[in-house]
Design an enzyme around this catalytic site. Structure first.
Site, short mmCIF file in Angstrom:
data_model
loop_
_atom_site.label_atom_id
_atom_site.label_comp_id
_atom_site.label_asym_id
_atom_site.label_seq_id
_atom_site.Cartn_x
_atom_site.Cartn_y
_atom_site.Cartn_z
CG HIS A 121 -1.87 1.17 1.22
ND1 HIS A 121 -1.56 2.36 1.84
CD2 HIS A 121 -3.11 1.33 0.68
CE1 HIS A 121 -2.56 3.20 1.70
NE2 HIS A 121 -3.53 2.60 1.00
CG HIS A 122 1.89 3.76 2.93
ND1 HIS A 122 0.64 3.56 3.46
CD2 HIS A 122 2.72 3.98 3.99
CE1 HIS A 122 0.70 3.65 4.78
NE2 HIS A 122 1.95 3.91 5.13
CD GLN A 163 4.96 2.48 8.95
OE1 GLN A 163 4.45 3.21 8.11
NE2 GLN A 163 4.82 2.68 10.26
CG HIS A 183 -0.21 -0.11 5.08
ND1 HIS A 183 -1.14 0.85 4.72
CD2 HIS A 183 -0.94 -1.16 5.57
CE1 HIS A 183 -2.34 0.41 4.98
NE2 HIS A 183 -2.25 -0.81 5.48
CG HIS A 205 -0.71 9.10 1.54
ND1 HIS A 205 -0.70 8.05 0.66
CD2 HIS A 205 -1.11 8.60 2.74
CE1 HIS A 205 -1.06 6.94 1.29
NE2 HIS A 205 -1.33 7.25 2.55
CG HIS A 237 -6.10 5.47 2.58
ND1 HIS A 237 -6.35 4.86 3.77
CD2 HIS A 237 -4.75 5.71 2.57
CE1 HIS A 237 -5.23 4.73 4.47
NE2 HIS A 237 -4.25 5.25 3.76
CG MET A 262 -3.86 8.04 6.26
SD MET A 262 -2.19 7.39 6.04
CE MET A 262 -2.10 6.27 7.44
#
Length: 869
Positions: A103-104, A166, A168, A238, A240, A310
């Site tokens: 996703h990111h 990180q 996702h 950014h 969704h 977001m």
């Protein structure tokens, strides 16, 4: 003999421990590679996490170690230590991932990750200490490249020691086949000190609620900025699935200036800020995300899952190193009422082209370096990283010294990079030119009949065109704006002119002809002009008999002025004694002034005229005539002739703009500087100097020919800068280099290891020599004893010692040329040995009056008259 054998054994063990104590500088990379965890065979490109190239650059591959998420909306983290202890700079990012599975991704910098495991659930935390966002990726965004001279500072005393990735994983349906994921990012790092430090400003909404079926929902964020100036060069949006458009602005005095706006449904890359935007103390940064709740049956909140929403607006900025702040966040709306005045464009969705949707929702493909997400401070070719270790010398092939010119007063480069010269033809500035009230006294000569503006090919000095006949009396300053218009000053006319394609009819005239003055509509011998490429504002340095900088609107309307005459004693900030030359630094919104008779450079903020700093060196002497800025962080200047009894020679200077440090100085080899009056530098660091007394123009260039090649290594593209030394070229003529990029980089790696090996051999040899001497003495003593006690012992001793000394001689065979050893290292320079002093050939000042040798009138400065030019 048993005692001798024991002694020799101890010596050998000591030598072995000493040798093991010396490590190659590359051992840090080797240790890192040896300690790297074993990765899945599916993780192509991760088997060599660190790849070094050149003498100061390396890449770091940061990948998930072959993971298979078990449920949707899983956040996984992994950490990688910075493989060097000293300070480094991240100058490039290349993502590896597809939105089919990811996703990111976010990349953080910190000093202590939350876990030491190969990877962990990010719910446990990202870092134990403060973390900074360095990079963000989503929706198959292409690579991001920082502008030249800009980098994220890591390592050293203050920078991050670890990178934490990180990832996702939203919908895990793509993992039904149980494959392992190795998504991540490759970093390009350099040890070359960057003059500008990058940072991230994150604006995000934390409490927005999107009602079901609601057609338009706005999420607004705004914060007052309370730090040193920052300069914005890239942005990323950014959201969704419900996001329609995200916009960011700087608000100053009620004026909204767009930073960037984009649809969050296209590849979420960092896009260049179209027009550079600076943010100063007490400005407001504002952002709006527009959502639609259509199609939803329940409320949608801000959150971390793919079904939540977001609202993020990321801003990449840079600051001067001494004020740099690496990360800032804004999560509030400090002034809701102000959004009544937000530009209407903020609520207009941006149409998404089919090819962008294909990129955002299709399979990720490798992108070329020519991708439009490349962030540049200026348009044009790909720019190399600033190298501040170069040396410039006169370009001996330049035929411009043979041009027949009058007094050369101004130089500039046009948009085609042609050299433009402003000269005085058959007119000269001498003691008869002006009266005591600065009124021109030689009007009877008429205007200069020759063409005063010459346009030359910068390579061969061929005249391309000329103009400016019968327009000017005493030319002085010259600059060229982004549209190719000429801006010139005439100290006799006390005027500033804007000339277009047809210079017979000026496009704009400032000042009153032949009338000196100090109000808003008059000048007194104005010296130079600078035009802001962003706002079009005009800045005039005025001049020999005024001590001020005046700002005009693009149409020539007076806006403001700053500066005052230097009082007795030390010159203070904003005080001038002939503001003689201007250099505009658009990236930093600064204007630098060559404060001639105070022998210094002063820099001011464009918008306010606020003093920022002074650059002053003893080697400048009493006078500094001209200053020029080259994009990327270099400042060039020329000084004046030394006064009687002073030793500082007339020369040119290269400075690091960020620190003010002098990197290099230069003088011509043909002829000598007499009174260098103006200087101009191109983006490729070619420098031209015009001399008003010698009536000539010199060209200077780097002593190294820089050859640029694109090299693919470990799945990324990097730029290699190769110094083509003449001797090396001659040796390689009969041994062509392989065209295989992988082999080229392996050769570089081996060369670096070889040079490190030389260091190892040198140190080891220096340690062994005294040990060998001591051993020889012991053997000699033993031999003397055996001469008394019998030949049998002598024979055995010779046999043993011969083998040991033979091995030592074998290791030392071939010799070591220290001269070649030092000369082969990048840091070694012959500067200071090759260049001959030419001070004696310069024309000295008149011992009686202390005036310059240039034939120009001395502008009075009580009680004595100052030299002028």
């Amino acid at each position: 003999m048993a005692g001798l054998a024991n002694n020799l054994l101890i010596l050998i063990l000591v030598l072995q421990n000493i040798c093991l104590g010396f490590r190659s500088p590359l051992s840090v990379f080797k240790r890192y590679k040896d300690a790297t965890r074993s990765l899945s065979s599916e993780c192509f490109g991760s088997t060599r996490p660190v790849v070094s190239f050149g003498l100061s650059d390396f890449t770091l591959d940061i990948r998930m170690p072959g993971v298979t998420p078990k449920q949707s909306d899983t956040y996984l983290c992994m950490s990688v230590p910075l493989p060097v202890d000293d300070e480094a700079y991240v100058v490039d990012f290349k993502p590896h991932g597809s939105m089919d599975t990811v996703h990111h991704m976010l990349l953080f910098g910190c000093n202590e990750p939350s876990s030491n495991e190969d990877y962990w659930d990010c719910d446990e935390g990202i870092c134990k200490d403060k973390s900074n966002i360095l990079y963000a990726w989503a929706r198959n965004a292409p690579p991001t490249r920082l502008p030249k001279g800009v980098g994220f500072r890591v390592g050293g005393e203050t920078g991050s020691k670890f990178f934490v990735l990180q990832v996702h994983y939203g919908d895990i349906s793509a993992f039904r086949d149980k494959h392992k994921d190795c998504s991540g990012v490759t970093l390009h790092l350099t040890h070359q000190k960057q003059p500008l430090i990058a940072g991230m400003y994150l604006m995000m909404s934390v409490n927005t609620v999107i009602p079901p079926g609601e057609k338009v929902v706005d999420a607004d964020i705004a914060c007052h900025y309370k730090r040193f100036p920052m300069h914005l060069f890239a942005y990323r949006v950014h959201t969704h699935r419900l996001g329609k458009v995200v916009s960011g602005y700087r608000v100053r005095n009620g004026q909204w200036t767009l930073i960037g706006r984009q649809s969050p449904q296209v590849p979420q890359a960092f896009y260049p800020v179209e027009h550079p935007v600076d943010v100063s103390y007490d400005d407001i940064l504002a952002a709006r995300c527009v959502f639609s709740g259509e199609g939803r049956t329940t409320e949608t909140h801000i959150g971390g899952t793919a079904n939540d929403e977001m609202c993020n607006f990321y801003i990449m900025y840079y600051m001067e190193a001494k004020h740099a702040v690496s990360y800032t966040t804004c999560t509030q709306n400090a002034n809701p009422e102000m959004f009544r005045n937000i530009p209407q464009e903020a609520n207009i969705p941006i149409p998404v082209k089919p090819d962008m949707l294909k990129m955002a929702h299709g399979h990720h493909e490798e992108t070329k370096d020519t991708d439009k997400s490349s962030l540049q401070l200026s348009k044009g070719e790909e720019e190399e990283i600033l190298d501040q270790n170069f040396h410039i010398e006169e370009a001996m092939e330049w035929p411009g010294l043979d041009l027949k010119l009058g007094q050369v007063s101004g130089l500039a480069l046009d948009p085609e990079n042609n050299l433009v010269i402003f000269h005085r033809g058959d007119h000269v500035w001498d003691e008869n030119s002006f009266d005591s009230k600065f009124v021109y006294q030689q009007r009877g000569l008429g205007p200069i009949e020759q063409n005063t503006i010459l346009v030359l090919n910068p390579s061969n000095a061929k005249l391309l065109r000329s103009t400016g006949r019968n327009l000017f009396y005493l030319p002085h300053g010259l600059s060229i704006d982004k549209d190719g218009n000429y801006w010139v000053t005439d100290v006799a006319l006390h005027q500033v002119f804007k000339l277009g394609v047809d210079p017979k009819e000026p496009l704009l005239i400032l000042g009153v002809a032949l009338q000196p003055g100090s109000d808003s509509s008059h000048f007194c011998q104005p010296t130079d002009v600078a035009v802001d490429p962003v706002t079009g504002s005009i800045y005039v340095s005025d001049g020999y008999c005024n001590s001020r900088i005046i700002q005009f609107s693009p149409n020539g309307l007076y806006i403001m002025q700053w500066g005052e005459e230097t009082s007795s004693g030390k010159a203070g900030p904003g005080q001038f004694r002939i503001p003689h030359s201007l250099a505009l630094i658009p990236e930093l919104s600064q204007l630098c002034v060559a404060d001639r008779e105070n022998g210094r450079i002063q820099c001011f903020r464009l918008e306010t005229g606020e003093f920022i700093r002074e650059i002053k060196h003893k080697s400048f002497g009493r006078e500094l005539f001209a200053v020029s800025y080259s994009p990327g962080g270099l400042l060039f200047a020329v000084n004046g002739m030394p006064y009687p009894g002073e030793s500082e020679p007339v020369q040119g200077f290269v400075m690091n703009f960020s620190t003010g440090e002098i990197i290099d100085s230069f003088i011509p080899l043909r002829k000598s500087f007499e009174m260098p009056h103006d200087i101009v530098a191109s983006e490729d660091k070619t420098v031209f100097v015009g001399d008003v007394h010698a009536r000539t123009v010199w060209k200077f260039a780097s002593t190294e020919k820089m050859e640029h090649r694109s090299v693919k290594k470990a799945g990324i593209e990097v730029q290699e800068i190769k110094a083509s030394e003449t001797v090396i070229e001659a040796r390689l003529k009969n041994n062509p280099e392989s065209t295989d990029p992988m082999k080229k980089q392996e050769k570089q790696h081996l060369v670096r290891q070889a040079s490190t090996g030389v260091s190892f051999v040198l140190i080891t040899t220096l340690v062994i020599i005294p040990v060998v001497v001591l051993l020889a003495i012991l053997l000699f003593i033993r031999w003397r004893k055996t001469a008394v006690y019998g030949a049998d012992g002598e024979h055995k001793l010779d046999s043993n010692s011969g083998r040991i000394l033979g091995r030592l001689r074998g290791k030392g065979g071939g010799g070591l040329n220290l001269g070649n050893f030092f000369a082969s290292h990048k840091g070694y320079s012959r500067k200071g040995f090759d260049r001959l002093s030419t001070e004696g050939s310069d024309q000295e000042k008149d011992e009686d009056d202390g005036t310059d040798s240039e034939e120009e009138y001395s502008a009075p400065a009580p009680p004595q008259a100052l030299s002028s030019s």
